[in-house]
Design a protein around this motif. Structure first.
Motif, PDB file in Angstrom:
ATOM      1  N   VAL A  40     -14.486   7.175 -44.217  1.00 60.52           N
ATOM      2  CA  VAL A  40     -15.592   7.944 -44.796  1.00 60.52           C
ATOM      3  C   VAL A  40     -15.269   9.431 -44.747  1.00 60.52           C
ATOM      4  N   VAL A  55     -17.664   6.404 -53.005  1.00 60.59           N
ATOM      5  CA  VAL A  55     -18.289   7.258 -51.985  1.00 60.59           C
ATOM      6  C   VAL A  55     -17.995   8.718 -52.326  1.00 60.59           C
ATOM      7  N   VAL A 110     -23.271   4.715 -45.832  1.00 56.22           N
ATOM      8  CA  VAL A 110     -21.958   4.093 -46.009  1.00 56.22           C
ATOM      9  C   VAL A 110     -21.783   3.060 -44.907  1.00 56.22           C
TER      10      VAL A 110
END
Lengths: 96, 288, 388
Positions: free
Chosen positions: B36, B189, B207
């Motif tokens: 992430v 993302v 996420v």
């Protein structure tokens, strides 16, 4: 060794050089699993932390998609674009 | 020959955005938080934001350590209080693009009240919530997002509490941008974060990421690769889905996508507009 | 730190009839406070209301947060954005704020918190006076640390000490507290606000060196590190974890030792510059009455009566309650017969007086558990006993 095909006169697929920082790798296997061209595999060697870092097993097949770079959780992989070299490639008339 | 030298000199483009003196990071092998962070950095790069004006605020927890690794003005505050900290930071210097990067336990558990009110007020902050379904840093305790029947260290016989659906909560509280992805959706993302950077108001991106050492181990779900495979097989992209339908059952289907994208004036804009109307010329505007 | 004149936009110069709560708000605006995040709680709400009324004409932020925890955390965020930030609360809210007061201490973020004390514990007496948080302000959060706390005895002092609180907070990069009480908070008196150029305000030590060399927690010669604000390109990191000079968390005993000593010593070693008290007729006193806040005004009546009765009574009014003026108490302990400590609690600052007196002379408490101020006769009785 795959031949570099040239399409439409001078279009070539991109190729990348994969740089691996073996000391950062924690052996998660994401890069190996998600490479669309099967370019990487986990090596037999150990890094300092005892993990098996990946190594490039099929470099010419790397198409610079940078998926391994994006999915590595350890910031250990990155791909650079191979500069254009004047290579003798097979000129094809056909579409890929 | 020169090609090799150039290849050796090549620098990982992430290094401009990370505090390299603190790498390698503390997250486990197979943990999704690093992915992430990579997606986030990619979005920063692509958005061409002035990095001096981006601040990251984290709470406590595994995801809470993100603030310590990014080379921006970063703040590691107390458990659950990243959002009010970000509120004060944003209102104190409205030029900043403030990003709250924290975990599900931090944001939706102890920080639940702050989450609700910041969304209600439409505070101009971006909240990236990495959801690994437990309190990982402290050893895998049950969280407000843990699915029914999952095994966790403080629910050793299975969780019998209903979990939150974070996008539903964010939508209900009035967020202007709500999206959910798994960490496997790396490019999406990044795109979501880029889109969120262009918007104003309370933006929320959940996420879902694997927690190998705790959640996966306790529930015998395998390692990072197994969990990513589960995300691959079970996530379904449904942009604009009704946020009431986004519950995640244990190892069940996960609906991902962008669910809410609306325009609503943020807190400071509301304040200035309203005060100008109420007080006329005597009002001294703030942050314009 | 830079010593500046107050920004005239916030200064309501003139003579006003204000209550203590309003005076705190005016003091904050005069000191340059442009960020207030609070939560309503009796008897402090008036400060928030006054600030909310005034700030749109001065330029700044008033935000009513969802609870006191969010309030104090927002203050720390605003402080790192470069603003002078304040909140106001009372007992129950004060307890909620404790964890993040610790965060402000650890991050060395200048913030000001006013506690308009009321009867406790728990919900207690929301509308009536108490002085029951005096130890809590010093020890409330977990860990070893020191703070600065001031105690005004009138609305005028509420105004003056609020400005001082901001100046101290900016100078020493520590949360500073204004420990007033419901009586002073709701008492209406004349408050004179001087012109802006007569008000001295202090701003924190801003770092002005090369960006790559900036270390957020490297103490300067005066033990206080230089501060920056978010958005100026320093790309600093700060954390509530035990950290080293770079601001990065370092989890070991050596770093912990360094941090704890630093946070405490920067106050202890500068204590002489911080401590303020008002002494009267202590030179040949037999008894010294140590008091603070509203009690000092009540005690003064008792002292007057005692002097009329021929007892040599001195007074020591604490203006800074923390750091406690233990040196002065120790000196006085060599000369007097006893200390009399009236306070609206069941014994808090008397413990400090006792500690500083080190057993030389007794420190006699005149307690009042809250809800009203003392009857001067009660204090007089104890003074007479002590003088025997």
């Amino acid at each position: 060794m795959a031949e570099q095909k040239i399409y439409f006169g001078n279009l070539r697929p991109k190729r990348g050089t994969i740089h691996i920082d073996k000391s950062r790798c924690k052996g998660c296997g994401f890069c190996v699993e998600y490479c669309p061209r099967d370019v990487l595999e986990l090596s037999e060697e150990y890094n300092q932390k005892g993990y098996h870092p990946p190594h490039v097993k099929d470099e010419p097949n790397c198409c610079y998609c940078q998926l391994c770079e994006a999915i590595c959780p350890e910031f250990a992989l990155f791909v650079t674009l191979k500069e254009d070299e004047e290579e003798e490639g097979e000129k094809t008339e056909s579409r890929p | 020959m020169s090609k090799d030298v150039k290849a050796q000199e090549a620098k990982n483009p992430m290094e401009d955005f990370l505090r390299m003196d603190r790498i390698p990071h503390i997250w486990c092998s197979g943990c999704g938080i690093g992915v992430v962070v990579t997606s986030f950095v990619d979005a920063l790069r692509k958005s061409e934001l002035d990095l001096n004006k981006v601040a990251v605020v984290s709470g406590i927890g595994c995801t809470g350590r993100v603030a310590g690794y990014v080379k921006l003005d970063s703040f590691h505050s107390t458990h659950g209080r990243a959002i009010p900290f970000a509120t004060g930071l944003k209102l104190g210097n409205p030029e900043m693009q403030v990003v709250v990067f924290s975990g599900d336990g931090d944001i939706a558990g102890i920080g639940g009240n702050h989450f609700v009110h910041a969304a209600r007020r439409n505070m101009d902050i971006l909240v990236i919530c990495v959801n690994n379904f437990n309190y990982a840093m402290t050893g895998g305790q049950v969280a407000a997002t843990s699915p029914l029947n999952a095994n966790l260290s403080t629910a050793p016989y299975g969780n019998f509490e209903y979990p939150f659906s974070l996008p539903y909560l964010a939508d209900a509280c009035g967020a202007t941008y709500v999206a959910r992805w798994t960490c496997l959706h790396i490019r999406r993302v990044t795109m979501s974060i880029q889109e969120a950077f262009q918007k104003k108001g309370f933006r929320f991106i959940e996420v879902i990421a694997p927690c190998v050492t705790l959640y996966a181990r306790r529930n015998r779900l395998g390692d990072g690769l197994n969990l990513l495979k589960y995300y691959h097989d079970n996530s379904e992209i449904r942009h604009g889905a009704d946020t009431r339908t986004l519950d995640i059952e244990y190892q069940g289907k996960m609906i991902v996508g962008k669910f809410v994208d609306r325009e609503k004036p943020p807190f400071l804009e509301c304040m200035n507009t309203h005060m100008k109307k109420a007080l006329g010329d005597k009002y001294v505007p703030y942050g314009e | 730190m830079k010593k500046l004149k107050a920004d005239p936009k916030g200064v309501l110069t003139g003579a006003h009839y204000l209550d203590g709560d309003f005076a705190i708000a005016e003091g904050a605006l005069s000191a340059g406070c442009r960020f207030f995040a609070g939560y309503p709680i009796t008897p402090s709400t008036e400060t928030a209301e006054r600030f909310a009324e005034r700030i749109p004409f001065v330029g700044g932020i008033f935000i009513q947060m969802e609870d006191e925890i969010a309030s104090v955390t927002a203050l720390i965020g605003a402080s790192w954005a470069g603003k002078k930030a304040m909140t106001v609360t009372s007992g129950p809210g004060f307890s909620l704020m404790m964890e993040n007061i610790g965060l402000a201490v650890m991050m060395e973020a200048p913030i000001v918190i006013a506690n308009v004390q009321r009867g406790g514990p728990s919900t207690g007496l929301p509308t009536l006076v108490g002085q029951q948080d005096m130890m809590q302000v010093r020890w409330g959060s977990h860990g070893d640390y020191k703070i600065i706390a001031l105690s005004p005895d009138s609305p005028q002092e509420c105004f003056d000490l609020t400005i001082q609180a901001f100046n101290l907070s900016e100078t020493y990069r520590v949360p500073t507290f204004i420990m007033t009480d419901e009586c002073v908070g709701h008492m209406h008196e004349k408050v004179v606000i001087p012109p802006a150029d007569k008000i001295e305000v202090v701003e924190r030590k801003w770092y002005e060196g090369p960006k790559e060399k900036y270390l957020p927690y490297k103490p300067d010669k005066d033990m206080i590190p230089f501060m920056v604000k978010a958005g100026d390109g320093y790309r600093f990191h700060t954390t509530g974890l035990t950290h080293d000079e770079r601001g990065y968390p370092v989890i070991n005993a050596e770093c912990q030792d360094w941090v704890v000593r630093h946070l405490n010593d920067k106050i202890t070693k500068n204590a002489e510059k911080i401590i303020k008290y008002e002494e009267e007729q202590t030179d040949n006193a037999e008894v010294v009455v140590v008091s603070y806040g509203i009690t000092s005004r009540v005690a003064y009546r008792a002292v007057q009566l005692a002097r009329k009765a021929g007892i040599k009574v001195g007074t020591l009014r604490l203006i800074t309650v923390w750091p406690f003026p233990e040196k002065r108490i120790k000196e006085l302990a060599q000369k007097v017969k006893a200390f009399v400590v009236p306070e609206i609690n069941y014994g808090q600052m008397v413990l400090e007086v006792e500690r500083a007196a080190a057993g030389k002379v007794p420190a006699i408490l005149v307690p009042h558990c809250g809800g009203w101020v003392h009857d001067p006769e009660d204090i007089l009785k104890v003074i007479k006993e002590a003088a025997k």
